[in-house]
Every structure is written in C-alpha cells, then in structure tokens.
Write a protein that holds these residues in place. Structure first.
Motif, PDB file in Angstrom:
ATOM      1  N   GLU A  72    -134.196   6.054 -41.334  1.00 54.09           N
ATOM      2  CA  GLU A  72    -134.170   6.120 -42.795  1.00 54.09           C
ATOM      3  C   GLU A  72    -135.527   5.748 -43.374  1.00 54.09           C
ATOM      4  O   GLU A  72    -135.977   6.354 -44.364  1.00 54.09           O
ATOM      5  CB  GLU A  72    -133.071   5.212 -43.338  1.00 54.09           C
ATOM      6  N   THR A  73    -136.204   4.771 -42.778  1.00 62.86           N
ATOM      7  CA  THR A  73    -137.544   4.400 -43.238  1.00 62.86           C
ATOM      8  C   THR A  73    -138.521   5.547 -43.048  1.00 62.86           C
ATOM      9  O   THR A  73    -139.334   5.852 -43.940  1.00 62.86           O
ATOM     10  CB  THR A  73    -138.047   3.159 -42.478  1.00 62.86           C
ATOM     11  N   GLN A 104    -130.829   6.121 -51.215  1.00 55.55           N
ATOM     12  CA  GLN A 104    -131.630   5.630 -50.093  1.00 55.55           C
ATOM     13  C   GLN A 104    -133.072   5.360 -50.486  1.00 55.55           C
ATOM     14  O   GLN A 104    -133.858   4.880 -49.677  1.00 55.55           O
ATOM     15  CB  GLN A 104    -131.602   6.640 -48.948  1.00 55.55           C
ATOM     16  N   VAL A 117    -135.259   7.635 -51.298  1.00 55.00           N
ATOM     17  CA  VAL A 117    -136.133   8.673 -50.753  1.00 55.00           C
ATOM     18  C   VAL A 117    -136.997   9.285 -51.843  1.00 55.00           C
ATOM     19  O   VAL A 117    -138.215   9.423 -51.706  1.00 55.00           O
ATOM     20  CB  VAL A 117    -135.301   9.760 -50.040  1.00 55.00           C
ATOM     21  N   SER A 118    -136.371   9.686 -52.952  1.00 49.70           N
ATOM     22  CA  SER A 118    -137.102  10.307 -54.050  1.00 49.70           C
ATOM     23  C   SER A 118    -136.177  10.493 -55.236  1.00 49.70           C
ATOM     24  O   SER A 118    -134.959  10.595 -55.079  1.00 49.70           O
ATOM     25  CB  SER A 118    -137.668  11.674 -53.624  1.00 49.70           C
ATOM     26  N   CYS A 150    -141.040  10.805 -49.811  1.00 51.09           N
ATOM     27  CA  CYS A 150    -141.136  10.095 -51.086  1.00 51.09           C
ATOM     28  C   CYS A 150    -142.206  10.623 -52.031  1.00 51.09           C
ATOM     29  O   CYS A 150    -142.055  10.530 -53.257  1.00 51.09           O
ATOM     30  CB  CYS A 150    -141.359   8.598 -50.837  1.00 51.09           C
ATOM     31  N   ARG A 159    -137.912   8.247 -45.663  1.00 48.90           N
ATOM     32  CA  ARG A 159    -138.440   7.875 -46.977  1.00 48.90           C
ATOM     33  C   ARG A 159    -139.950   8.102 -47.035  1.00 48.90           C
ATOM     34  O   ARG A 159    -140.470   8.625 -48.023  1.00 48.90           O
ATOM     35  CB  ARG A 159    -138.121   6.408 -47.289  1.00 48.90           C
TER      36      ARG A 159
END
Length: 412
Positions: free
Chosen positions: A151-152, A178, A180-181, A159, A155
């Motif tokens: 997940e990191t 999350q 992300v954006s 992002c 992102r």
C-alpha cells in the motif's frame, strides 16, 4: 513545453504513450479494456496511441494498434507473466521519435516506474489506470505481511499523477481512503452486446460436456490463479454438496492453479480457455455465475454473465457491488463467507423463477454499459489534460498546477 517535443497544437492529434505490463500476451480483463480504448482512439482519430509492453512469442490475441516490444523477463513461479525491465535505449529512441504529449500507465511495475521518470524529465503529464488491487495478492500466497508495504508503494507511485482512472466509484473511494490520491476519475467498462446475450444459451453444447438439461450449473470464468478466489469456488461447491444441493460446476479458463481446483472439484467440467462466441455460449449456458474474487476493480466477466441473462452471486466488494444489485440481479455476500455463498446459491437452485427474474434484471442493467460511450469519456479527459476539447479543437480553458504539471481546471 515538454523537452524534445513540440507543443500540442490544434492541427494534429494528441499522441499518447501507453505503458502496459501485459497488453496481449495473456488475456485478462485489464488488457481487454486497454485494447478497446486504443481501438476507440484509432477510430476517432483525434488521439494517436502507441503501446509499450512486454511481448511473447505466443500472444493470446493480436494487439490493437502499434505495439513496441519492451525487453522483459518471466516472473519466477509465474512464468506466464513477464516484467518489463524498463526503458532501454531502443525504447527511448522510439519514444523520442513518437514525441508523446501524455503518458498513460496501466501498472505500478518496473516499466511503469521507468515511464513515469521518463515523462517527468520531459515535463509531460502522467496519468494511470488502475485495474486490480495488487495489495491484496499476498493474502493468497502466504505473504499477507507484505500488504502494508504494498500500500505504501502504491501511494508513492500514484500520489503525484495528474489523474488516476478507476472503473467504479467504490474503487475511487478505496484509493481516497488509502491516501493514494484525490485526483481519481471514473473510466467505466462496457460489454459487447452483439456477442454476449441470452440467445447464446446452448443445451446441446452442455450435453457434449456431460451436463444434463436439468443439472443446475454454476459457471466460473477467469484465469485459474489463486487470487481469483479458487479456494472459495471449491469450498462453496463442497458446502452445497454437504447440503444435498445438486449442481455442476462449469469452469472456463486456464492457468497455473488448474490442478489445484481440479483436485478439489473432481466432478467439475473444465473447458480451458475460451474466447469470442465460445466464451459467450459458456456464459449463457450456465444457470448462475459465481464470482468470489476480491482482487478486481470491476469484474468484466460479471458484466458478461449479466449480459447473457444469468444471475450472479458475488463477494460484496468494490467492483462486484457496482454491478450486482443485491436481491435484484443476484446476491452480494460477505467476502469469503462460505455459508453465505452456499445459502444464496441454494436459493437459486431451488427456484428457477427467481433465476429467470434476476437474470432478466441483470440483462437490463448490463445494457447500460456501452464501450464506445465510456471510452469516449476517457479520451475526452485525456484531450482536456493536453489543452484540447473533444473533437481535436484547441483548448482555451484556464489551467492550474497540480502535481508539477499543468491541468485544465475543468479536468480536475
């Protein structure tokens, strides 16, 4: 102005460089959508696409548009998939000659990262389409501990892009939650109604497979890989048998986990990979479609089943819950709840009238999904990002800086 490329002018089409981890060497829902998008670009003429992707000596289907091979290596343990090693000098020369106005990424892989860096160095706008929930894959291979790291990484990849395209609002909400954006837009999906329709149902074909006319048949269509929820397909069938619910399982597709599923379901019918009219016939010849997957962002196979008038029982997750109306076109049940899946399917097995009613409602809903309409909307967004309006006219909209690139205000 992008380095090495003239400004996008009203006198020529916008050039889009599309980077894909798998454009045509293995068939899946993601590359089917990408090929459809490229085909629509070519039909319209106001966008010129050029695709960069790993290739195979035995591709699953011919590519739509111009495909530039990217050097790659097979994924260990999953050799049917390949990883592009990045932008080699030969690929860089091709890109320089093509002079794209915008870069579209379809996967956060090595190739996608390299393409992002290449575009950033030239001040080109970068966008991405999201086709699957990669962060969930480790759960199926005893690598669930990698989920936080994945997940990191996602992102960091997404992002700062100009826009991200997902097929449903539910998936957009997941990415926003999350972190992300916030620049997430909808690029939906369609279905070929001339190909997928209830008239494809063929009991004679079923008989050739050893499926009797009266056999309640559960269809499953997809790549035979663990992340599609194959363990749930097996567990649900076993639960139905324990309840005394007669049924047959019709499995359409192939992949490295076929032996696993066949070992769990020795009485299932395996057709192997099918496409075109053969695939549509298989969809329509089932009495119910089962989709336990939690990894997809949409579920093209679910929409195909609905277009064939077949009710669907699916996991209540983003993707499926944007298509299936619970209690109307099928049932949505908690992910990985074997009892709930079996109960929902047993109700359909006992009530042919319910199957017909929900299948008809699914067909009506499927008719709302049209490939040309959704792809036109996607292409128009790309044009606006390049300062154009639909149809190739020069754009005059005011723009603001977002993520280091100029984005028309109306496209944010």
């Amino acid at each position: 102005m992008p380095k090495g490329a003239p400004p996008s002018s009203p006198g020529r089409p916008v050039r889009v460089a599309l980077f894909s981890g798998n454009y045509n060497y293995v068939k899946d829902g993601a590359n089917q959508a990408l090929n459809r998008l490229v085909g629509r670009m070519l039909a319209r003429g106001d966008v010129i696409p050029r695709v960069y992707s790993p290739v195979s000596a035995t591709p699953a289907f011919p590519p739509t548009g111009d495909l530039v091979p990217v050097p790659s290596f097979p994924i260990p343990g999953r050799s049917e998939y390949r990883v592009g090693i990045g932008i080699t000098p030969a690929v860089a020369r091709d890109l320089a000659a093509f002079r794209p106005d915008l870069v579209l990424l379809s996967a956060p892989d090595l190739l996608g990262h390299a393409a992002k860096r290449w575009a950033r160095a030239r001040a080109l706008p970068v966008v991405a389409s999201v086709h699957t929930r990669f962060e969930t894959y480790g759960d199926y291979y005893r690598l669930g501990w990698l989920r936080g790291w994945a997940e990191t990484m996602l992102r960091r990849f997404y992002c700062d892009l100009a826009e991200i395209y997902v097929p449903t609002e539910g998936m957009a909400e997941v990415l926003r939650a999350q972190g992300v954006s916030e620049r997430v837009q909808i690029w939906s999906r369609g279905v070929d109604h001339a190909l997928f329709h209830p008239g494809r149902r063929d009991l004679t074909w079923r008989r050739t497979l050893g499926i009797a006319d009266e056999d309640f048949t559960i269809g499953f269509v997809g790549r035979l890989v663990l992340e599609k929820g194959l363990d749930m397909v097996a567990a649900v069938s076993e639960a139905l048998s324990a309840r005394g619910v007669g049924h047959r399982v019709l499995v359409v597709g192939d992949g490295p986990a076929r032996a696993f599923l066949a070992g769990r379901l020795p009485d299932a019918v395996f057709t192997g990979f099918l496409a075109g009219e053969a695939l549509a016939r298989a969809h329509a010849s089932a009495d119910l479609f089962l989709n336990p997957s939690v990894t997809e962002t949409f579920g093209n196979v679910t929409l195909e089943a609905m277009a064939c008038g077949v009710p669907v029982v699916a996991a209540d997750v983003v993707g499926s819950n944007a298509l299936v109306g619970d209690g109307v076109t099928g049932r949505l049940v908690p992910p990985r709840d074997v009892v709930a899946f079996a109960s929902a399917i047993a109700a359909y097995a006992a009530d042919p009238g319910l199957r017909r009613a929900h299948g008809a409602a699914g067909l009506a809903r499927a008719r709302l999904f049209d490939w040309d309409r959704v792809n036109d909307a996607m292409i128009d967004r790309l044009l606006r990002l390049c300062g154009r309006t639909a149809g190739g006219a020069g754009g005059t909209e005011a723009s603001v800086a977002v993520g280091g690139v100029q984005i028309p205000a109306a496209a944010r």
